[in-house]
Each structure stands twice: as C-alpha cells, then as structure tokens.
Enzyme design. Structure first.
Site, PDB file in Angstrom:
ATOM      1  N   ASP A   1      44.515  42.211  47.935  1.00  0.00           N
ATOM      2  CA  ASP A   1      43.738  42.600  46.759  1.00  0.00           C
ATOM      3  C   ASP A   1      44.625  42.472  45.520  1.00  0.00           C
ATOM      4  O   ASP A   1      45.171  41.400  45.258  1.00  0.00           O
ATOM      5  CB  ASP A   1      43.180  44.012  46.989  1.00  0.00           C
TER       6      ASP A   1
ATOM      7  N   TYR B   1      31.305  45.731  38.003  1.00  0.00           N
ATOM      8  CA  TYR B   1      32.315  46.780  38.101  1.00  0.00           C
ATOM      9  C   TYR B   1      33.519  46.522  37.221  1.00  0.00           C
ATOM     10  O   TYR B   1      34.059  47.455  36.586  1.00  0.00           O
ATOM     11  CB  TYR B   1      32.721  46.997  39.557  1.00  0.00           C
TER      12      TYR B   1
ATOM     13  N   TYR C   1      42.982  46.520  35.738  1.00  0.00           N
ATOM     14  CA  TYR C   1      41.816  45.752  35.297  1.00  0.00           C
ATOM     15  C   TYR C   1      41.781  45.629  33.774  1.00  0.00           C
ATOM     16  O   TYR C   1      41.344  44.604  33.242  1.00  0.00           O
ATOM     17  CB  TYR C   1      40.534  46.432  35.792  1.00  0.00           C
TER      18      TYR C   1
ATOM     19  N   HIS D   1      36.709  43.482  53.501  1.00  0.00           N
ATOM     20  CA  HIS D   1      37.768  43.374  52.497  1.00  0.00           C
ATOM     21  C   HIS D   1      39.069  44.064  52.896  1.00  0.00           C
ATOM     22  O   HIS D   1      40.151  43.522  52.671  1.00  0.00           O
ATOM     23  CB  HIS D   1      37.276  43.940  51.165  1.00  0.00           C
TER      24      HIS D   1
END
Length: 323
Positions: free
Chosen positions: A109, A156, A236, A299
């Site tokens: 990730d 998201y 992010y 995931h």
C-alpha cells in the site's frame, strides 16, 4: 540460504533519524541479510508479523518500522513533513543508522509507494524490491487534485485532502470500528454518494475478520487511539506536493530487480486500472526487471494470505541471496 530452527523473539527499539523517532520491530539474526518491511494505511509494523517470522526462520534480519505518523513513531504536526522525500529519507536514514549499505525492501500500500520511490531515488541502497497491492505508476501528466476531481467529492482520496474532515468523521466511531471498516473494503466502496462521508459509507464486516484475531485488532486500535489518524491522512494530503517534488524523475524507470504481488480482488486491480496496467505491459515498461504474481485475495494480502505471500517473497529473495 541455510535455514535456522527459529527466528527468535521480536525485538523493539527506536532510532532518532531524519528528524523523527522511528519505532522498529526486528526479528531474526542481526548478521542476516536485512529485509526492510514498510506497511501501509491504516496499519503498523504488526502487519508484517507473519512475514517477519518466516524471514527470521530462514536467516534474514526482518526490520519493520512504524512509518512516521504511525504507532510508536513520531507524528509531526505539519502536513508538509509527510512528503515522499521525507518517507524515503526515513528509510535511508534508518539504513545509515544500522550501517546497512543495501537492503531487500518489501512494501504494501503506502509502504509500496515508499519502496518504489526508494528504488527510484536511491537504487544504490536497494538489492531487490517486492511491492504488494500498489504497483509503481509513473508520474502523472497532471497534478493529483485534477485527477481526484474527476472522481467527485465522494471519492475517499478527495475527502482525505481537507485537513480535519476525515478525522471528524472517524471520531463518530470507536477506533476499532474505523479500522475494521477499512479492513473490510470491497471493490465498489471507494466513492460514497454525494453528501456522505466515506467512513459512513464503508461497511464493517458483520463477522470477525478471518485473518485477524480480536486481540490483534485490539493491538492496532490501541496504537491508533494514541497516535490518531492525522499523520497517516497527511500522506494523502501531500500527493500534489509529491507530484511537484518528483518532477526531476519524470519518466524515470525502476531499475532494480522487482516483484509485484497482488490479490485478484484487490481494490487497486480494478478501481485504479491496475489490471489493465499490468496486462498491457505498461507496468513492465516502467519496471523492466519485473515479476508479477496475482494470487487469490484482497488488499491486505500479507495478512489474509500469509503463507502464500511468504512463499512468493522467499522464493524471490532466494534468487539474490548467496547459498
């Protein structure tokens, strides 16, 4: 490599590196080939518990830090302290601290993003790389905010951009529930309807996670209760900044030997075009020395399919380790 009977206990220590304190979990012989394990969102060093034991039992030195902003590592308050250059800098500084000239690196990730960029920026420090879940995508032609806009406000990553927005929404739930919602994500969960916060849209699994015990979930929750989610969310919030900072590496290739492992039902395989990117040869053109393993799973693959992932990692590392 010769096998050893047991990898020993997990050892915990902290290092002052690159302006932060990094908590590191370590397992295996101190003189074994070093493997740096970089976790993703929203996780901890604990995400690698199965891989650490398997690596240590084979004589590797498994090193799993809590990335900055997570767990028992420092969590700077300034979002600007979470660029990809800071994250790669932490990895390099940790290697310097350990006097490890080159390392096998494995990332999942966001940790895969850090691993790929460690290879891009400092290939001299990497022996091989294994990425899980997130392939190396070349630098986009436009800033990420423009790409997010096309997905709408319910996406998201769009909701994560505004400081405090996601944190306020998360606070309506206990921490364990927030984590379980993320760990239960399915392919169609990434964008909420207009006016709905993504954490409200995510569906918590009605049954216990098959790949995580309640005790392990409690361990995650305890650390996130302490450190919060702002540090992880700041990763992010720096995506546009990363786009600007990585301009000198536009169109650069990953040159170190690489392996990519992904679950066939991973959210990235469809939602981010991962399947087409792999099958079209785009991934291979950006990472020429590449192996790909698509296996059953979702995931959080290194926990959900631990034995298969361990076998894939070990078989790859064995090719580059002296017998």
């Amino acid at each position: 490599m010769a096998s050893v009977d047991a990898g020993g206990e997990v050892r915990h220590w902290s290092a002052e590196v690159n302006g932060v304190s990094l908590h590191v979990a370590e397992q295996g012989p101190a003189d074994g080939p070093a493997v740096l394990l970089l976790h993703g969102f929203p996780e901890l060093w604990l995400s690698w518990r199965h891989q650490m034991a398997a690596l240590a039992a084979r004589g590797f030195r498994a090193l799993a830090p809590d990335l900055r902003g997570y767990g028992d590592s420092s969590a700077p308050t300034d979002p600007a302290a979470y660029t990809v250059l800071h994250l790669v800098g932490d990895a390099v500084a940790l290697l310097d601290h350990l006097r490890v000239p080159k390392v096998f690196v494995v990332g999942h990730d966001w940790g895969a993003q850090v691993a790929w960029h460690l290879c891009l920026l400092r290939p001299d420090r990497v022996r091989t790389v294994v990425g899980l879940g997130v392939p190396y995508f070349p630098r986009a032609p436009r800033p990420m905010a423009e790409l997010f806009a096309a997905r709408g406000d319910g996406f998201y990553m769009t909701q994560f951009q505004e400081p405090g927005r996601a944190e306020k929404a998360f606070a309506r739930y206990d921490v364990a529930t927030v984590l379980k919602k993320f760990y239960s994500i399915e392919l169609d969960d990434l964008a909420a309807p207009p006016g709905v916060e993504i954490i409200d849209f995510f569906q918590e699994s009605s049954s216990p996670l098959q790949w995580m015990t309640d005790k392990e979930l409690g361990q995650y929750a305890e650390k996130f209760q302490k450190s919060g989610f702002t540090g992880p969310l700041n990763y992010y919030r720096m995506m546009d900044t990363n786009w600007s900072l990585t301009a000198p590496w536009h169109d650069a290739k990953i040159t170190v030997p690489a392996k990519f492992i992904v679950g066939e039902k991973d959210i990235g395989m469809e939602s981010f075009g991962g399947k087409h990117y792999i099958e079209s040869g785009g991934f291979k053109s950006n990472v020429p020395d590449l192996e790909v393993a698509i296996i059953e799973g979702h995931h959080f693959l290194q926990q959900e399919q631990a034995e298969r992932v361990n076998a894939e990692i070990l078989s790859f590392l064995d090719k580059f380790t002296e017998n």
